[in-house]
Design a protein around this motif. Structure first.
Motif, short mmCIF file in Angstrom:
data_model
loop_
_atom_site.label_atom_id
_atom_site.label_comp_id
_atom_site.label_asym_id
_atom_site.label_seq_id
_atom_site.Cartn_x
_atom_site.Cartn_y
_atom_site.Cartn_z
N GLN A 107 0.67 -1.01 0.16
CA GLN A 107 -0.06 -0.03 -0.08
C GLN A 107 0.77 1.29 0.20
O GLN A 107 1.33 1.69 0.92
CB GLN A 107 -0.88 0.07 1.41
N VAL A 108 1.17 1.74 -1.18
CA VAL A 108 1.82 3.06 -1.33
C VAL A 108 1.16 4.06 -2.06
O VAL A 108 -0.25 3.43 -2.65
CB VAL A 108 2.94 2.56 -2.10
N THR A 109 1.24 5.18 -2.33
CA THR A 109 0.71 6.15 -3.07
C THR A 109 0.25 5.64 -4.38
O THR A 109 -0.80 6.16 -5.09
CB THR A 109 1.31 7.45 -2.99
N SER A 110 1.20 5.22 -5.09
CA SER A 110 1.05 4.83 -6.43
C SER A 110 0.26 3.70 -6.60
O SER A 110 -0.24 3.42 -7.71
CB SER A 110 2.28 4.58 -7.06
N THR A 111 -0.16 2.77 -5.72
CA THR A 111 -0.88 1.45 -5.94
C THR A 111 -2.16 1.83 -6.56
O THR A 111 -2.50 1.23 -7.63
CB THR A 111 -1.13 0.83 -4.61
N LEU A 112 -3.00 2.75 -6.15
CA LEU A 112 -4.16 3.00 -6.59
C LEU A 112 -4.06 3.44 -7.97
O LEU A 112 -4.95 3.06 -8.80
CB LEU A 112 -5.06 4.17 -5.71
N TYR A 113 -3.27 4.24 -8.42
CA TYR A 113 -2.91 4.87 -9.61
C TYR A 113 -2.69 3.62 -10.66
O TYR A 113 -3.02 3.77 -11.76
CB TYR A 113 -2.25 5.94 -9.70
N ILE A 114 -1.87 2.64 -10.12
CA ILE A 114 -1.33 1.52 -11.04
C ILE A 114 -2.69 0.86 -11.15
O ILE A 114 -2.81 0.28 -12.23
CB ILE A 114 -0.19 0.84 -10.22
N TYR A 115 -3.39 0.64 -10.32
CA TYR A 115 -4.64 -0.16 -10.24
C TYR A 115 -5.61 0.41 -11.58
O TYR A 115 -6.14 -0.08 -12.28
CB TYR A 115 -5.45 -0.12 -9.01
N TYR A 116 -5.61 1.71 -11.35
CA TYR A 116 -6.54 2.59 -12.56
C TYR A 116 -6.00 2.38 -13.77
O TYR A 116 -6.77 2.23 -14.73
CB TYR A 116 -6.79 4.00 -11.84
N ALA A 117 -4.46 2.45 -14.05
CA ALA A 117 -4.06 2.28 -15.20
C ALA A 117 -4.23 0.99 -15.53
O ALA A 117 -4.47 1.12 -16.95
CB ALA A 117 -2.58 2.65 -15.07
N LEU A 118 -4.18 0.24 -14.91
CA LEU A 118 -4.39 -1.15 -15.37
C LEU A 118 -5.95 -1.32 -16.29
O LEU A 118 -6.23 -1.87 -17.28
CB LEU A 118 -4.43 -2.36 -14.59
N TRP A 119 -6.87 -0.74 -15.41
CA TRP A 119 -8.13 -0.67 -16.04
C TRP A 119 -8.37 0.38 -17.30
O TRP A 119 -9.41 0.04 -18.09
CB TRP A 119 -9.16 0.04 -14.97
N VAL A 120 -7.52 1.42 -17.27
CA VAL A 120 -7.74 2.34 -18.50
C VAL A 120 -7.18 1.40 -19.68
O VAL A 120 -7.82 1.56 -20.90
CB VAL A 120 -6.66 3.24 -18.22
N LEU A 121 -6.42 0.39 -19.61
CA LEU A 121 -5.95 -0.47 -20.62
C LEU A 121 -7.00 -1.42 -21.08
O LEU A 121 -7.15 -1.52 -22.21
CB LEU A 121 -4.61 -1.28 -20.04
N VAL A 122 -7.72 -2.01 -20.01
CA VAL A 122 -8.81 -2.75 -20.42
C VAL A 122 -9.78 -1.99 -21.26
O VAL A 122 -10.45 -2.35 -22.23
CB VAL A 122 -9.61 -3.34 -19.11
N GLY A 123 -10.21 -0.74 -20.87
CA GLY A 123 -11.02 0.09 -21.80
C GLY A 123 -10.67 0.41 -23.10
O GLY A 123 -11.09 0.58 -24.10
N LEU A 124 -9.13 0.80 -23.36
CA LEU A 124 -8.66 1.15 -24.53
C LEU A 124 -8.75 -0.01 -25.53
O LEU A 124 -8.84 0.10 -26.76
CB LEU A 124 -7.00 1.59 -24.20
N VAL A 125 -8.67 -1.32 -25.08
CA VAL A 125 -8.61 -2.39 -26.06
C VAL A 125 -9.77 -3.35 -26.15
O VAL A 125 -9.90 -3.82 -27.07
CB VAL A 125 -7.40 -3.27 -25.80
N GLY A 126 -10.79 -3.23 -25.12
CA GLY A 126 -11.78 -3.97 -24.85
C GLY A 126 -13.12 -3.84 -25.67
O GLY A 126 -13.94 -4.76 -25.85
N ILE A 127 -13.26 -2.55 -26.26
CA ILE A 127 -14.68 -2.04 -26.72
C ILE A 127 -15.03 -2.90 -27.89
O ILE A 127 -16.21 -3.36 -28.21
CB ILE A 127 -14.76 -0.82 -26.81
#
Length: 430
Positions: A107-127
């Motif tokens: 649990q560091v400051t960047s953990t939440l943003y890394i988690y969000y970034a992975l979901w961004v990737l899902v949105g970019l390629v999945g539609i």
């Protein structure tokens, strides 16, 4: 030469494509994220101490990106053929969804943003793995039984709603929430993708129903520019936005709503399964009704059903039978709405530019379905109850359904696409 669609029957020609499309929808980016993220709330609170709003933010990120890209992917399907778009996107979605399991444990400051970034990737390629792609092919294979075929196609989301929550809960309880993402990702990669490769394609010109083409054999339909000048486009758009906003948050937050009212995770998963049965039933019944009656008469009463769900979910304790009824009615209306988007696009605007127009009408569905969960979660975080937002949704369902009563009759004829456009589509079909 093979017999025509009318001679052999639409299902005789298109059943293999329909079967592959059902599994493509079931294992694609439309249902899987929405069916698992609600069960990560408690594990992520325990591990990281994040709020419900923070935990459900990824589904909003994913949905907004996907909705904005829907017209682009629809355009790709119109231009290059739906097979390539659907299969490449399905593979990319499965890989990116599995990658969410790589979220750091610390649990560091960047953990939440890394988690969000992975979901961004899902949105970019999945539609491209959503009904934006699959429904184009089904609309090209079916006309006389288009409503039923689209209902069967979109049963894929109900199959996911029936099975995936149980799989997600089992995976979380036995292997943890990270491994759950990798386990669920097996569905698009090992089930839908191989079947799609062997069975899924667009019809050749001689296989298409004659009603979707003009005298010269070219597909008929208006351009996107012409569609957005039509008041019916905006009635459909606004109706979709209202209903999607009301439904999306209720669906994603339903496990937490039921937990607040004393039901455990397995019971909540069972309710989600009943919701899936409701979607399944709504798809089939709506599709059959659309083949027989005008869409407005079908849509209004069906889209009012989840108002009853909102009323049931208000208050404190709830028993399983009433929770199951609320889930069923909510799912039934969701099944009806998804059928309507694809059906209304084809009937009012034609098939020549279906992908672009459907993508634009999918945009409010994706956007507001994604925005709604964090609104519901924020209401819960700030007020301690979902009741205020459920009260709003209760009336919104009525308004969304009523708007479709203003659409008017289907057009008697639509303009033909240019020959070059149709020839390109035929060459790209595999």
């Amino acid at each position: 030469m093979e017999a025509s669609t009318e001679q052999r029957g639409e299902f005789a020609l298109g059943w293999k494509v329909l079967f592959a499309s059902v599994l493509g929808v079931a294992c694609g980016a439309s249902p899987l994220p929405f069916n698992v993220i609600g069960f990560t709330v408690e594990p992520l609170i325990v591990e990281y101490g994040w709020t419900r709003t923070q935990i459900l933010m990824p589904i909003t990120i994913f949905g907004i990106i996907a909705s904005l890209l829907a017209p682009f992917f629809g355009s790709l399907a119109d231009k290059y053929g739906v097979r390539k778009v659907a299969l490449y996107s399905l593979a990319a979605f499965g890989i990116s969804f599995a990658m969410i399991s790589l979220t750091p444990t610390a649990q560091v400051t960047s953990t939440l943003y890394i988690y969000y970034a992975l979901w961004v990737l899902v949105g970019l390629v999945g539609i491209g793995s959503t009904p934006v792609s699959w429904s184009r092919a089904i609309n090209l294979w079916f006309y006389k039984h288009r409503g039923l075929a689209l209902g069967i196609l979109l049963m894929g989301t109900s199959l996911a709603a029936i099975t995936v929550p149980k799989l997600a809960v089992w995976a979380i309880e036995n292997y943890g929430w990270r491994s759950m993402f990798a386990i669920v990702a097996i569905l698009p990669l090992a089930v839908a993708l191989p079947l799609g490769y062997f069975l899924f394609r667009e019809p050749r010109a001689d296989e298409r129903p004659k009603a979707i083409a003009g005298a010269s054999g070219n597909l008929t339909g208006v351009t996107l520019r012409e569609a957005v000048k039509d008041y019916r486009f905006w009635l459909i758009w606004i109706s979709i936005a209202i209903v999607a906003f009301s439904f999306g948050g209720a669906f994603i937050n339903l496990p937490t709503m039921l937990s607040d009212r004393g039901l455990d995770a397995q019971t909540a998963a069972s309710v989600m399964g009943v919701l899936g049965i409701g979607i399944f039933t709504g798809r089939i019944i709506t599709g059959m009704l659309l083949d027989r009656f005008w869409a407005g008469f079908v849509a209004f009463p069906l889209l009012c059903l989840p108002a009853i769900s909102c009323y049931i979910l208000l208050g404190q304790d709830i028993a399983f039978p009433m929770a199951a009824l609320a889930g069923f009615l909510l799912g039934f209306a969701a099944g009806a709405e998804s059928d309507l988007i694809a059906y209304l696009t084809g009937r009012y605007f034609g098939m020549a530019h279906y992908g672009k127009i459907y993508g634009m009408l999918y945009m409010p569905f994706g956007f507001f379905s994604a925005l709604s969960p964090i609104v519901y979660a924020n209401v819960r975080d700030t007020s301690g109850s979902y009741d205020p937002i459920l009260s709003v949704a209760l009336f919104a369902f009525f308004i969304g359904g009523a708007l479709l009563m203003l659409l008017g009759r289907y057009p008697d004829s639509l303009p033909e696409a240019e020959a070059a456009t149709t020839e390109k589509l035929v060459r790209k079909a595999i």
